[in-house]
Design an enzyme around this catalytic site. Sequence first.
Site, PDB file in Angstrom:
ATOM      1  N   GLU A  61      59.109  27.588  57.656  1.00 30.23           N
ATOM      2  CA  GLU A  61      60.567  27.019  57.427  1.00 30.23           C
ATOM      3  C   GLU A  61      61.056  26.820  56.007  1.00 30.23           C
ATOM      4  OE1 GLU A  61      63.580  23.623  57.403  1.00 30.23           O
ATOM      5  OE2 GLU A  61      61.647  23.583  56.368  1.00 30.23           O
ATOM      6  N   ASP A  91      56.965  22.962  57.504  1.00 26.30           N
ATOM      7  CA  ASP A  91      58.206  22.356  56.967  1.00 26.30           C
ATOM      8  C   ASP A  91      58.174  22.541  55.405  1.00 26.30           C
ATOM      9  OD1 ASP A  91      60.613  20.545  57.647  1.00 26.30           O
ATOM     10  OD2 ASP A  91      59.551  19.426  55.705  1.00 26.30           O
TER      11      ASP A  91
END
Lengths: 675, 675
Positions: free
Chosen positions: B422, B393
């Site tokens: 990401e 993330d």
Amino acid sequence: MEKAPKLQSTSKHLPGSGQGRSRVVIENVKPEIDCGRFAAKRTVGESMTVEADIFADGHDALSARLLYRKEGISRWTEILLQPLPNDRWRGAFDVTELGDYYYTVQAWVDRFESWRQALAKKADAGQDVALELAAGALIVEAAAQQASDEDQKSLKRFAAMLRENKPAAIQSGLDDQLAALMEQYPDRRWAVTYEKELRLNVERAKARFSTWYEIFPRSCATTPGQHGTFRDCKERLPYIAEMGFDVLYLPPIHPIGQSYRKGKNNALSAADSDVGSPWAIGNKQGGHKAIHRQLGTLADFKDLITAAKQLDIEIALDIAFQCTPDHPYVTEHPEWFRKRADGSIQYAENPPKKYQDIYPLDFESERWEELWNELKSVILFWCEQGVRIFRVDNPHTKAFPFWEWVIGEVKRTHPDALFLAEAFTRPKVMYRLAKLGFSQSYTYFTWRNTQSEITQYFTELTQTEVSDFFRANLWPNTPDILTEYLQFGGRPAFMARLVLAATLGANYGIYGPAFELCENIPREPGGEEYLNSEKYEIKHWDLQKSESLREFIARVNHIRRQNRALQSDRSLRFYPIDNPELIVFSKSTEDLNNIIVVVVNLDPHHTQSGWLELPAEELGLDPKQPFQVHDLLTDARYLWHGTRNYVELNPQSAPAQIFRVRPRIRREQDFDYFM
Amino acid sequence: MEKAPKLQSTSKHLPGSGQGRSRVVIENVKPEIDCGRFAAKRTVGESMTVEADIFADGHDALSARLLYRKEGISRWTEILLQPLPNDRWRGAFDVTELGDYYYTVQAWVDRFESWRQALAKKADAGQDVALELAAGALIVEAAAQQASDEDQKSLKRFAAMLRENKPAAIQSGLDDQLAALMEQYPDRRWAVTYEKELRLNVERAKARFSTWYEIFPRSCATTPGQHGTFRDCKERLPYIAEMGFDVLYLPPIHPIGQSYRKGKNNALSAADSDVGSPWAIGNKQGGHKAIHRQLGTLADFKDLITAAKQLDIEIALDIAFQCTPDHPYVTEHPEWFRKRADGSIQYAENPPKKYQDIYPLDFESERWEELWNELKSVILFWCEQGVRIFRVDNPHTKAFPFWEWVIGEVKRTHPDALFLAEAFTRPKVMYRLAKLGFSQSYTYFTWRNTQSEITQYFTELTQTEVSDFFRANLWPNTPDILTEYLQFGGRPAFMARLVLAATLGANYGIYGPAFELCENIPREPGGEEYLNSEKYEIKHWDLQKSESLREFIARVNHIRRQNRALQSDRSLRFYPIDNPELIVFSKSTEDLNNIIVVVVNLDPHHTQSGWLELPAEELGLDPKQPFQVHDLLTDARYLWHGTRNYVELNPQSAPAQIFRVRPRIRREQDFDYFM
């Protein structure tokens, strides 16, 4: 939890002590030639622009600086880099001295600036910024520790204001004076310095802007049939100077071999009266450090150098490292040549062709170090006589490491020495020679005739990384090359090619007087050799011929000297025109004070016309205002409107126009102009 | 002349002893990422093609080899490089093992081959070649010295034949067998080896070809309103497997913080019943190594991994290195967070916005080494539970050096670990993360909708150097992103984007069931957040809805598994079509045994038609023969002729066609075909 052990890692990019906190990335630094293996190039007086991608994780503000230093000086000078879009940063410095510079890039997370931007946003949003002001005071106080007396006082005063947490404190925090002070004392504890120190080689201005004229001294005699001398050359100097040339390049001036000497038109056997090719170097009288007797003495040569200098002309010599069978090296150093199976020395060949008058030097010789030193001594010998420009014959047939070494060595004692690579060969080989240290290079210009060919090639040379290491020198003809275009295009073709060479290239040259006299008869159809080539015989040129281009050339070279835009290739831009027989391009100075737009009719036979499109804004023009274009060749002036304008060129009268663009300046008299 | 002194030089590129005779240049080696700072990437089973510019002065023949070795093995394996036009050479090797390889290039002047070529030309021209034959004998005899017994005999026999100087000797010299023997024993005394050993990182095939499905485990309960568990997830597996996914990615499964918990639709204050965002990691029950109690136990989680494995599905976990104020790190390691001026911990903010539920970790902490080690231990902990795929993330908000280090460390013990970045951020940041070691990366595909946008972006990703370090993973939606195109395009838009993702990208994924159920209501007009986003609440999805795309998705994923062409991005090529609402591209295997041509109607509202142009020869098609295209989505077959063919797509029925191209094979039955 207990104190964790030290980091382990197998990577060589392991962050060392503290480096894990260095969050900034610096990559894609330009110029950087072959990962820094080679130097970028500039000339004295030029500006050196450096760009890099610089970013960090997150959204903190960054500071970045360009560091540079002259070789031998260990202290870096720092220049602020300015951010461009897409994480690109740019800065520039002026180069003022000959020799090598080094440059690199340093960047860091700028805590003060990050804090300042956040403060502004929070204050704008009406948030309580008491804690922010206190945090800012800490940052400013830390900087004060590093500051000189005066600045320390100022910084402490600012810190105190921040600590007061009054409405005025926000203003203090955003004060430009504080920002300027803080810029002096950045916190570089975790600064990242780009991993390479990149090299920049600086040569004198003539590496960038030079106007060459090639003649055979032996053809300079005033009496037809006589062998010309350096003294005759000296007499020719005013003629050359009037045309505006500043480099006079002489083919080899050394003793010419007798063995297998070539006759007129490259005949396999020479008559007794045949003078041979100057590139067939060496006979009993000597080799590369000797002068061909019929040209005169070393004193005559030095006298020619002096006389030329008075007319702002430099003499360039030819360096052709090859020997005839009669060269003293052959007997003194047979080990520098390759042997055939019978022990004889291997002549040059391109099977099945044989060139028995030429022995190539063997760069794989076991005595290569002695050979290299000797060849270096040849160049240094001519440097000692006052020569500083060398046109190197076929460098691509000698080992590359030799050139890198010898050019470096010569420049160590003669940093003003310039080398032109005469390598008409494959593109990557030409580029490699340039990277290795040649100041200038011959190009494919000689055979690029169409709009698309010229556009594509010169875009590559001037608008890509190539421009950082390769300086083009454009020759419309040479003693070896009479192009088809010149053979069939008549005088207009010579004019068009001259203007193209002189304006596309800040460095260009012609082989004269063949060029200005529009000599265009080839030895054989389909070939590019001149009929009765001067390479094999003495010529007597009628310089007074009415069709001579000497005045036209003088005009063009005068325009080059008067217009700084034409003295560099970096700004070259091509523009659209709706007729492929025409080409339009511009050069301009960075300040746009000098803008030249050139239009050439590439068709030497027919009048051609078309609509060209100029990018008004790029050229600093107001697209809604008329502007003047002044044809410096004819002195005609035209009023152009907007970006789209009409041109028509009759090759018989003027196959080219060299416009100086004169933007309108708004003033009272403008009104009169339209009355 | 006396023996010349040794060379002097100030250059670091001074040729050392003997090196002056090394005449070959090797440059512009590809792939070479950032001058070799980073590894190129391939997967097990792929071929690694290496190219370089290789040349020398003059016209001698060269030999060049690609050298490669697996890390830990010091011996190089050699592959012959083949010359291409313009001094470019190419070779390839297959990678078969996980981990790092090294590769470099070696080249030398090939005296034997140069000799052989010259011999052929001279013999052809009828010249006397006695000396050449003798010279050849010397070269062959020198090679014989190096040769093994058998080869030595053969070489000596050849040398003897050359020495006989009979007409047959020429044939011996040109004998291919001699050439093959000589290739075994090259004279590499002055061989040049490229100055860098370049790194190639090899990951498992799933790094290149993977099909992702993202779900929130807490929404998997069969009873509406109940909090889903890993056991519910397990029940969902067949549904996911039937659609053909092989990676099941779960948002963070850790305890969720209470402080400043966000309510439904990201409300600033949460009701007691609100479940919070899974990305708000940490509470009293634990942090990044703990499991959110309502999902089940670690045993349940491992059971899910096992059950998934039986359906060929791998579980991917989310690595989100951030903490809520309730995370154990906050009290145990306050030094890993940044402090405000009052000693409180700094929450995340993007002024003037505050995210008080999130404490970012401070990568400039003085205890950064302990922090790094702890974060590494988090990843290793989940590796030990059997997880090998991590979706990271926002990696662009953590220090870059950390990622390079931690990925390297994890792979040292788990070389099969894969990391998906990401990072929806600026292009250079995304590329840097890929270079640092991420196996796959999210892309701008999510927002690239038009023919020109898609063509430009995917050409950059697949046809430039980017393809050597950046592996795209294409997501038409995520829990954070419901694009405008999906909001307004209805079911056809979902189908078109699915086919684009699944065929442009060998790696792609969807966030389900929102995707297959065509969920398209945004929280607010102009925004990209889902209304009633699953990020903040438990959802109950009606998987049986008739408009579900589950069967369509299953079909597309089946096509991906059946067609190797779609399992890599390297071969992607776009083709012209005369309607900008349509896009046409192909992927193919190197042997052209599998060619897929995809046509997508980008307009979800109207039928669009156009003429496309295929480059027949590139695809191995005979432009004069008809060929079959077989739409694998509908099983329809069409006979196409030549390069120009017509397509028409009605988005309501089928916004895309995935053609397998079946070239005609000439055989008897062909005749029947036309009857």
